[in-house]
Design an enzyme around this catalytic site. Sequence first.
Site: not given
Ligand code: 4NP
Length: 210
Positions: A63, A66, A68-70, A178
Amino acid sequence: GIRDLVRSSGLGDVYKRQGQVRIENSALVMSPRVCVPLPYCVRYGRSSIRSVMTQRPAVLFVCLGNICRSPLAEAAFRKRSAEAGLCVDADSAGTADYHVGSPPDPRSIAEASLHGADISNYAGRQLHMRDFLRFTHILALDHSNLADVQALAPPDATARIGLLMDAVEDGKNAAVADPYHGNQDAFAETWNDVDRAARALVERFMRAVI
Ligand code: 4NP
């Protein structure tokens, strides 16, 4: 028959020699419920030469951050594989470097914990070029992640690159949204999505066992 099984498994191109569909080392596999190397076929990189890889699935979930989702996708895949007795390697990474070394978002940790998975010791890392050779599959959580992964893929990449939700029959071309700016409900939805994909992936890998 075997031909249909391999085709429908979606795990790679059928290896053909002298017009015959072959599955290398299928004698290695005695039962899908024991941990053995799983034979399945992939097209090697972008070469026109087809060859066979006999190693267990090694799946990298990607993602943006790294956190939240992955990590949830990795946890769901580990959990469903373990339940099925399927030996896999699993990891997750972000395309961005914002959260290198950080634990997952507390909401992801809480959501995983609701489903019996402890991800509090996961550490964020960024996608690396060697991942394209180390993993059999690199699965992106959304279309933007997919485009980034594809753009980084070296010519000799051996990993199959795809969109995670494409593993799900009716999830064609769907993204895992997201949840970063959402509430805990958004993380529950993320778990639902990645767990559906994890179950579908495990089923596919199991079906590749003859
Ligand atoms: P992820 O979510 O891609 O599912 O881990 C996010 C976590 C942090 C950010 C964006 C998306 N960020 O912009 O910090």
